[in-house]
Design a protein around this motif. Sequence first.
Motif, PDB file in Angstrom:
ATOM      1  N   LEU A 246       7.898 -18.110 -33.168  1.00 17.34           N
ATOM      2  CA  LEU A 246       6.713 -17.263 -33.284  1.00 17.34           C
ATOM      3  C   LEU A 246       6.290 -16.757 -31.905  1.00 17.34           C
ATOM      4  CD1 LEU A 246       4.466 -16.034 -35.012  1.00 17.34           C
ATOM      5  CD2 LEU A 246       3.171 -18.157 -34.704  1.00 17.34           C
ATOM      6  N   ALA A 247       6.351 -17.623 -30.903  1.00 15.64           N
ATOM      7  CA  ALA A 247       5.994 -17.216 -29.542  1.00 15.64           C
ATOM      8  C   ALA A 247       6.942 -16.133 -29.030  1.00 15.64           C
ATOM      9  CB  ALA A 247       6.017 -18.425 -28.613  1.00 15.64           C
ATOM     10  N   ILE A 248       8.220 -16.237 -29.405  1.00 14.05           N
ATOM     11  CA  ILE A 248       9.200 -15.233 -28.976  1.00 14.05           C
ATOM     12  C   ILE A 248       8.898 -13.883 -29.612  1.00 14.05           C
ATOM     13  CG2 ILE A 248      11.637 -14.554 -29.104  1.00 14.05           C
ATOM     14  CD1 ILE A 248      12.349 -17.522 -28.841  1.00 14.05           C
ATOM     15  N   VAL A 249       8.655 -13.866 -30.914  1.00 13.33           N
ATOM     16  CA  VAL A 249       8.359 -12.610 -31.606  1.00 13.33           C
ATOM     17  C   VAL A 249       7.057 -12.007 -31.071  1.00 13.33           C
ATOM     18  CG1 VAL A 249       7.702 -11.617 -33.848  1.00 13.33           C
ATOM     19  CG2 VAL A 249       9.696 -13.116 -33.678  1.00 13.33           C
ATOM     20  N   ARG A 250       6.065 -12.853 -30.800  1.00 13.30           N
ATOM     21  CA  ARG A 250       4.817 -12.351 -30.230  1.00 13.30           C
ATOM     22  C   ARG A 250       5.058 -11.757 -28.837  1.00 13.30           C
ATOM     23  NH1 ARG A 250      -0.072 -13.198 -31.836  1.00 13.30           N
ATOM     24  NH2 ARG A 250      -0.887 -13.622 -29.742  1.00 13.30           N
ATOM     25  N   ARG A 251       5.930 -12.365 -28.068  1.00 18.95           N
ATOM     26  CA  ARG A 251       6.238 -11.838 -26.728  1.00 18.95           C
ATOM     27  C   ARG A 251       6.916 -10.463 -26.848  1.00 18.95           C
ATOM     28  NH1 ARG A 251       6.937 -14.518 -21.630  1.00 18.95           N
ATOM     29  NH2 ARG A 251       7.299 -12.888 -20.079  1.00 18.95           N
ATOM     30  N   VAL A 252       7.822 -10.324 -27.809  1.00 13.79           N
ATOM     31  CA  VAL A 252       8.474  -9.030 -28.048  1.00 13.79           C
ATOM     32  C   VAL A 252       7.428  -7.978 -28.411  1.00 13.79           C
ATOM     33  CG1 VAL A 252      10.053  -7.771 -29.567  1.00 13.79           C
ATOM     34  CG2 VAL A 252      10.696 -10.032 -28.718  1.00 13.79           C
ATOM     35  N   LEU A 253       6.482  -8.339 -29.277  1.00 15.41           N
ATOM     36  CA  LEU A 253       5.433  -7.399 -29.680  1.00 15.41           C
ATOM     37  C   LEU A 253       4.527  -7.042 -28.503  1.00 15.41           C
ATOM     38  CD1 LEU A 253       4.550  -8.915 -33.176  1.00 15.41           C
ATOM     39  CD2 LEU A 253       5.634  -6.692 -32.756  1.00 15.41           C
ATOM     40  N   ARG A 254       4.203  -8.024 -27.667  1.00 13.29           N
ATOM     41  CA  ARG A 254       3.380  -7.733 -26.485  1.00 13.29           C
ATOM     42  C   ARG A 254       4.106  -6.767 -25.542  1.00 13.29           C
ATOM     43  NH1 ARG A 254       1.853 -13.193 -26.603  1.00 13.29           N
ATOM     44  NH2 ARG A 254       3.312 -13.740 -24.940  1.00 13.29           N
ATOM     45  N   ASN A 255       5.400  -6.969 -25.387  1.00 12.27           N
ATOM     46  CA  ASN A 255       6.187  -6.047 -24.565  1.00 12.27           C
ATOM     47  C   ASN A 255       6.140  -4.634 -25.138  1.00 12.27           C
ATOM     48  OD1 ASN A 255       6.898  -8.029 -22.778  1.00 12.27           O
ATOM     49  ND2 ASN A 255       9.028  -8.186 -23.422  1.00 12.27           N
ATOM     50  N   LEU A 256       6.212  -4.535 -26.467  1.00  5.57           N
ATOM     51  CA  LEU A 256       6.171  -3.223 -27.111  1.00  5.57           C
ATOM     52  C   LEU A 256       4.823  -2.544 -26.919  1.00  5.57           C
ATOM     53  CD1 LEU A 256       8.090  -3.467 -30.509  1.00  5.57           C
ATOM     54  CD2 LEU A 256       8.478  -1.828 -28.654  1.00  5.57           C
ATOM     55  N   VAL A 257       3.750  -3.328 -27.023  1.00  6.04           N
ATOM     56  CA  VAL A 257       2.415  -2.777 -26.775  1.00  6.04           C
ATOM     57  C   VAL A 257       2.376  -2.170 -25.368  1.00  6.04           C
ATOM     58  CG1 VAL A 257      -0.017  -3.346 -26.395  1.00  6.04           C
ATOM     59  CG2 VAL A 257       1.173  -4.264 -28.391  1.00  6.04           C
ATOM     60  N   ALA A 258       2.864  -2.926 -24.388  1.00  9.40           N
ATOM     61  CA  ALA A 258       2.877  -2.450 -23.001  1.00  9.40           C
ATOM     62  C   ALA A 258       3.791  -1.234 -22.834  1.00  9.40           C
ATOM     63  CB  ALA A 258       3.315  -3.571 -22.064  1.00  9.40           C
ATOM     64  N   SER A 259       4.931  -1.234 -23.533  1.00  5.42           N
ATOM     65  CA  SER A 259       5.879  -0.118 -23.433  1.00  5.42           C
ATOM     66  C   SER A 259       5.286   1.169 -23.986  1.00  5.42           C
ATOM     67  CB  SER A 259       7.173  -0.451 -24.190  1.00  5.42           C
ATOM     68  OG  SER A 259       7.870  -1.505 -23.565  1.00  5.42           O
ATOM     69  N   TYR A 260       4.646   1.079 -25.137  1.00  2.48           N
ATOM     70  CA  TYR A 260       4.051   2.285 -25.725  1.00  2.48           C
ATOM     71  C   TYR A 260       2.872   2.790 -24.890  1.00  2.48           C
ATOM     72  CZ  TYR A 260       7.011   1.968 -29.863  1.00  2.48           C
ATOM     73  OH  TYR A 260       8.086   1.957 -30.717  1.00  2.48           O
ATOM     74  N   GLU A 261       2.173   1.867 -24.251  1.00  5.22           N
ATOM     75  CA  GLU A 261       1.113   2.294 -23.340  1.00  5.22           C
ATOM     76  C   GLU A 261       1.727   3.009 -22.139  1.00  5.22           C
ATOM     77  OE1 GLU A 261      -2.958   0.528 -21.358  1.00  5.22           O
ATOM     78  OE2 GLU A 261      -1.282  -0.857 -21.651  1.00  5.22           O
ATOM     79  N   HIS A 262       2.838   2.482 -21.657  1.00  2.37           N
ATOM     80  CA  HIS A 262       3.510   3.060 -20.487  1.00  2.37           C
ATOM     81  C   HIS A 262       3.974   4.485 -20.767  1.00  2.37           C
ATOM     82  CE1 HIS A 262       5.746   2.911 -16.685  1.00  2.37           C
ATOM     83  NE2 HIS A 262       6.746   3.482 -17.329  1.00  2.37           N
ATOM     84  N   VAL A 263       4.467   4.737 -21.997  1.00  2.00           N
ATOM     85  CA  VAL A 263       4.945   6.089 -22.341  1.00  2.00           C
ATOM     86  C   VAL A 263       3.841   6.928 -22.978  1.00  2.00           C
ATOM     87  CG1 VAL A 263       7.326   5.316 -22.577  1.00  2.00           C
ATOM     88  CG2 VAL A 263       5.849   5.359 -24.602  1.00  2.00           C
ATOM     89  N   ASP A 264       2.613   6.391 -22.970  1.00  2.00           N
ATOM     90  CA  ASP A 264       1.419   7.110 -23.446  1.00  2.00           C
ATOM     91  C   ASP A 264       1.487   7.443 -24.944  1.00  2.00           C
ATOM     92  OD1 ASP A 264      -1.135   7.973 -22.786  1.00  2.00           O
ATOM     93  OD2 ASP A 264      -0.493  10.055 -22.556  1.00  2.00           O
TER      94      ASP A 264
END
Length: 282
Positions: A246-264
């Motif tokens: 669960l921690a791994i999947v949550r980390r992947v999702l957190r990375n995605l949140v940051a990635s989509y913010e990065h690409v606006d």
Amino acid sequence: MNENELKALISLLDDPDTEIYHELADKLISSGPEVVPFLEQHWEQSFDVLLQGRVEEIIHKIQFNQVKNDLQLWKISNQEDLLEGLLIVNRYQYANLHEDEVRNQLAELKRNAWYHLMYEMTPVEKVKLLNNILFHEFGLSGNTTDYHAPQNSFLNKVLETKKGNPISLACIYSLVAQRLDIPIYGINLPKHFVLAYMDEDNPEEVLFYINVFNRGQIMREEDIRSFLQQLNLPPSDEYMKPCDNLAIVRRVLRNLVASYEHVDNLEKKKEVQILLDLTDPA
């Protein structure tokens, strides 16, 4: 709702009245994934830009609801299957992916390593073998030129492009290792993600760590402690012992949140944040 009623409903989606459209859309969305093929067929047969956009919006909302449901079910009853959790995240962006392609690719990587695996190999020798199969022969590497790209978090794209971020590479590495009964698991470090090779005779003890983003570099406990010290963090079990799936999947999702913010892309950022909130262990 029968097929004729469904088709009649879809045919009205080009109504200029937005209130009527939203009412129709809500009915279709509540009908679930079974209406998607009919919507896709209507999209293909139409040259109306407005209607095509509305159909795309409805399909996305249906598929997003399905991802939310799948993720909640996985969290409740299927956390032991890391690959399934990662594939559910994949469905957010690649709803029509043939997931057996991912499973087959991982099975092939496992098979390629198994051919060379010998019982008397030491843990370090096994890691060197995995490094050779995954990094030298298959060609996996860290995406240093486009580190924040969302595609680095989707397993199918990482296997396709052979480039990923630390956690996606670590997931592939550990999934292959565990299928070979090699005890390698994820370590949820802040600002980084590495792997640990656990002692088979004493499963609570870490033999050494593996930096997958640096092509499987072996690291010692002192290296992890030094890294944490630079961040002014204590060497606690949270950062030095394997985390759960669960921690791994949550980390992947957190990375995605940051990635989509990065690409606006704020709409996708908002949706992935919803998925992240759904996986809150509290």
